[in-house]
Design a protein around this motif. Structure first.
Motif, PDB file in Angstrom:
ATOM      1  N   CYS A 204     -97.163  32.983 -22.876  1.00 53.96           N
ATOM      2  CA  CYS A 204     -97.362  31.655 -23.474  1.00 53.96           C
ATOM      3  C   CYS A 204     -97.362  31.778 -24.993  1.00 53.96           C
ATOM      4  O   CYS A 204     -98.009  32.658 -25.554  1.00 53.96           O
TER       5      CYS A 204
ATOM      6  N   CYS B 208     -99.596  28.227 -28.757  1.00 57.12           N
ATOM      7  CA  CYS B 208    -100.385  28.122 -29.986  1.00 57.12           C
ATOM      8  C   CYS B 208    -100.369  29.470 -30.696  1.00 57.12           C
ATOM      9  O   CYS B 208     -99.929  30.477 -30.142  1.00 57.12           O
TER      10      CYS B 208
ATOM     11  N   GLN C 125    -102.699  31.413 -31.430  1.00 59.31           N
ATOM     12  CA  GLN C 125    -103.606  32.467 -30.951  1.00 59.31           C
ATOM     13  C   GLN C 125    -102.837  33.451 -30.078  1.00 59.31           C
ATOM     14  O   GLN C 125    -103.302  34.546 -29.817  1.00 59.31           O
ATOM     15  N   GLY C 126    -101.666  33.010 -29.610  1.00 60.60           N
ATOM     16  CA  GLY C 126    -100.813  33.852 -28.784  1.00 60.60           C
ATOM     17  C   GLY C 126     -99.799  34.545 -29.667  1.00 60.60           C
ATOM     18  O   GLY C 126     -99.972  34.570 -30.888  1.00 60.60           O
TER      19      GLY C 126
ATOM     20  N   CYS D 240     -99.673  35.059 -25.702  1.00 61.49           N
ATOM     21  CA  CYS D 240    -100.563  35.657 -24.710  1.00 61.49           C
ATOM     22  C   CYS D 240     -99.746  36.065 -23.489  1.00 61.49           C
ATOM     23  O   CYS D 240     -98.805  35.377 -23.115  1.00 61.49           O
TER      24      CYS D 240
ATOM     25  N   CYS E  60    -107.133  31.312 -24.741  1.00 59.05           N
ATOM     26  CA  CYS E  60    -107.854  30.050 -24.508  1.00 59.05           C
ATOM     27  C   CYS E  60    -108.448  29.970 -23.105  1.00 59.05           C
ATOM     28  O   CYS E  60    -109.168  29.035 -22.783  1.00 59.05           O
TER      29      CYS E  60
ATOM     30  N   MET F 119    -100.344  28.938 -16.776  1.00 57.98           N
ATOM     31  CA  MET F 119     -99.235  29.347 -17.647  1.00 57.98           C
ATOM     32  C   MET F 119     -97.884  29.116 -16.974  1.00 57.98           C
ATOM     33  O   MET F 119     -96.958  28.574 -17.576  1.00 57.98           O
TER      34      MET F 119
ATOM     35  N   ARG G 289     -97.224  25.375 -16.643  1.00 61.65           N
ATOM     36  CA  ARG G 289     -96.896  24.777 -17.944  1.00 61.65           C
ATOM     37  C   ARG G 289     -95.468  25.132 -18.371  1.00 61.65           C
ATOM     38  O   ARG G 289     -94.738  24.294 -18.887  1.00 61.65           O
TER      39      ARG G 289
ATOM     40  N   ILE H 188    -101.890  23.208 -25.962  1.00 64.42           N
ATOM     41  CA  ILE H 188    -103.142  23.930 -25.702  1.00 64.42           C
ATOM     42  C   ILE H 188    -104.297  22.957 -25.463  1.00 64.42           C
ATOM     43  O   ILE H 188    -104.453  21.950 -26.167  1.00 64.42           O
TER      44      ILE H 188
HETATM   45  S1  SF4 Z   1    -102.207  28.096 -25.437  1.00 68.34           S
HETATM   46 FE1  SF4 Z   1    -103.693  29.590 -24.676  1.00 68.34          FE
HETATM   47  S2  SF4 Z   1    -102.439  31.014 -23.500  1.00 68.34           S
HETATM   48 FE2  SF4 Z   1    -101.040  29.856 -24.797  1.00 68.34          FE
HETATM   49  S3  SF4 Z   1    -100.768  31.066 -26.655  1.00 68.34           S
HETATM   50 FE3  SF4 Z   1    -102.449  29.631 -27.052  1.00 68.34          FE
HETATM   51  S4  SF4 Z   1    -104.282  30.761 -26.487  1.00 68.34           S
HETATM   52 FE4  SF4 Z   1    -102.581  31.851 -25.585  1.00 68.34          FE
END
Ligand code: SF4
Ligand code: SF4
Length: 634
Positions: free
Chosen positions: A43, A46, A48-49, A51, A65, A72, A75, A194
């Protein structure tokens, strides 16, 4: 083997000799491809990935998250459906604008070529056209089409008017009726952001709803193209690279939307003498991918090649211009064209390629733009004269143009009062065991056309009638399965008798071809119209029919959207490649089994074409049993 197509094989030898990189080389460079991606377990929604979820218990089981594998995968799938729906929606809206501009008098190079279809579509959509002129009615139909895109009051009128009441109820029960095409696409992007929808079942229901929106876009695309450019009728042509002419100005029309290519066909006919004055024998228009299907269906323009082999015509050295609109146009064609002098001409403001010549289509001055494009091609021809060309002497006879209207007209020669009756009688008697629609693309991961050919041979000899669209129809065109002579070679005795009787009743020398070419990808909607007509006549819903679909070499997000709405229509749908869903056992089982209880349709994933044919045949027999019809073992 990279391709079953002899012409492509010859061009690949040339690519190797001349050190030209092709799509197959680039696939090799990408290997091994990412296992997380193949399973749908990554994924990037966002920062943060990215991921990734481990398919093994000892690795991470949640994204940063907290998204699970099920979330995943769901989505990712839903976003693919939304992207495919957006592509078809753009195509349909483009045609609606062209019709609207013509109705307002600002696009003089267009016309309503099928007034009967305009009036039929208007009546179907509840528009009273009795007192209206063609332009007034066209404007109303264009407005009706526009109204399908935004959020409206309940199920979209175009879907409601073309699907069975039973289908609408089943979809409603599932909460899978979209409020509008573009609102549905936007909602899917929202829901997959997200921190929004993290329930895989709810996400899949949303995906089905968005696929129904995609169906609506496809249907609008077909209807409006027929109104503006004519509803296809049987046409004889030929297919493959052998249709190139060394001494002519060869212009390939590539992409999906006929809004420019139709004008080019007309203008090219007017500019033959200009090409001759430049030393050419004339202008030779040829097609690639679905724009090629559109102009084949309506004008008999020969299709050259499809999908993954789109670089091959350039390698012949005989292609003077490749005129592209949008979708499935590989940016690599510009690089390949540099070695051979082919002009790659982009024509849509939203689909440019760096290094290409851009001549933007404006409906208000379409003919002028078309003339400009053809002059570029003539100039390219003058520059290449005298240079050697490598045109493989490979081509097949093609009979195409099987719109539903054309099929019914052919059947009417057997029974004018009730054209569907001969078809139904033969399904009931078992002369036709069932119908399979082959749709979708080629995919470089599969030897080109192999799955199409193996499956067709197996099914035809078991008396299954085949319909085809998109690059699937292209594959059959290039391999001679759209030639009536192929009926003798491939069809079982029952199917052969039916196709021969229709051919005879229509004054043809022989039978209809064993595969009926119904058009481009959006024209999968034609197959639904046929299925709905048959179902209505039988008094059942479409999920009871001995009808299935297959995308044996699918590639695009559009194909994912189409496959999903075919399932929503109640059809078993075969996929010849594994979609990126195996990372979730829940999603995989819902798509291949659970959904059957809700909608009747379901996915069959099978990469072996022999096995795939067997599974589709079994699905057809299960439906025949359900209708109380005689069944026949494999
Ligand atoms: S939405 Fe969640 S799973 Fe996807 S990249 Fe962001 S933190 Fe990671
Ligand atoms: S069948 Fe697939 S690859 Fe071919 S033109 Fe349609 S979407 Fe593109």
């Amino acid at each position: 083997m990279l391709s079953r197509d002899r012409a492509v094989q010859q061009m690949l030898d040339i690519a190797r000799q001349q050190n030209v990189e092709t799509v197959w080389d680039r696939l090799a460079d990408q290997l091994p491809q990412c296992g997380f991606g193949e399973l749908g377990l990554c994924c990037r929604h966002c920062t943060q990935g990215p991921c990734r979820i481990s398919p093994f218990a000892d690795g991470p089981q949640r994204g940063v998250c907290g998204a699970t594998a099920d979330t995943m995968v769901a989505r990712g799938l839903v976003r693919a459906i939304a992207a495919g729906a957006a592509a078809h929606a753009g195509h349909a809206k483009h045609l609606a604008h062209a019709l609207h501009k013509w109705a307002r008098g600002t696009a003089p190079d267009y016309a309503v070529r099928d007034e009967a279809k305009l009036r039929a579509v208007a009546a179907r959509q509840g528009i009273d056209g009795a007192e209206l002129s063609t332009r007034e009615l066209a404007e109303k139909v264009a407005h009706s089409a526009f109204s399908q895109f935004a959020e409206g009051d309940g199920p979209m009128a175009w879907a409601r008017a073309t699907l069975t009441a039973g289908r609408m109820q089943a979809l409603e029960k599932l909460g899978a009726l979209p409020a509008g095409i573009e609102s549905s696409i936007a909602e899917m992007l929202h829901r997959t952001h997200i921190g929004v929808d993290a329930d895989p079942v709810n996400l899949l229901a949303g995906g089905i709803s968005c696929a129904v929106a995609d169906y609506t876009g496809c249907h609008i695309g077909t209807d409006l193209a027929d109104i503006l450019f004519g509803t296809p009728a049987p046409v004889v042509s030929e297919a493959n690279l052998g249709a190139l002419k060394p001494e002519a100005v060869n212009i390939a029309l590539h992409g999906h939307n006929p809004v420019l290519s139709e004008v080019l066909v007309r203008v090219a006919a007017e500019m033959q003498s200009e090409a001759q004055a430049a030393g050419a024998q004339g202008i030779n228009l040829v097609g690639i991918c679905c724009t090629g299907n559109e102009v084949l269906m309506r004008h008999g323009v020969p299709p050259l090649t499809h999908s993954i082999s789109q670089e091959m015509p350039i390698l012949t050295g005989a292609l003077d211009a490749m005129v592209v609109d949008y979708q499935c146009v590989y940016p690599s064609i510009v690089e390949v064209s540099r070695c051979y002098g082919t002009k790659v001409i982009t024509t849509m403001g939203m689909a440019k390629i760096a290094g290409a010549t851009h001549i933007e289509l404006k409906e208000e001055e379409a003919a002028e733009k078309a003339r400009q494009i053809i002059r570029e091609a003539i100039t390219a021809f003058q520059a290449r004269r005298g240079r050697p060309v490598n045109i493989p002497p490979v081509k097949s006879k093609v009979v195409a143009g099987f719109s539903v209207e054309a099929i019914l007209a052919a059947l009417a020669k057997l029974n004018a009062a009730d054209p569907l009756k001969p078809l139904l009688d033969n399904i009931v008697s078992g002369n036709i065991q069932g119908v399979v629609l082959f749709a979708g693309c080629n995919n470089v991961k599969v030897p080109q056309d192999h799955n199409y050919l193996v499956m067709a041979e197996e099914l035809l000899r078991r008396d299954v009638l085949l319909l085809a669209t998109g690059c699937g129809a292209g594959a059959y065109a290039r391999h001679g399965l759209l030639d009536p002579a192929a009926t003798e070679r491939y069809a079982g005795a029952g199917l052969k008798a039916v196709l021969s009787a229709i051919g005879q009743a229509n004054g043809l020398d022989g039978p209809l071809p064993p595969v009926l070419h119904m058009g481009s990808c959006v024209d999968n909607s034609r197959a639904v119209d046929l299925a709905v007509a048959i179902a209505s006549k039988l008094g059942v819903d479409t999920d009871k029919l001995p009808v299935a679909a297959s995308a044996p070499e699918f590639k695009t997000e559009k194909a994912v959207a189409i496959g999903t709405w075919a399932v929503a229509c109640g059809l078993p749908v075969h996929l010849g490649l594994v979609p990126p869903v195996l990372g979730s056992a829940l999603v995989t089982s819902l798509l291949t089994a659970g959904i059957k209880d809700l909608l009747g349709g379901y996915f069959i994933v099978e990469t072996d074409p022999q096995q795939a044919a067997e599974k589709l045949y079994a699905a057809i027999q299960e439906r025949r049993r359900g209708l109380g019809l005689e069944t026949r073992p494999w």
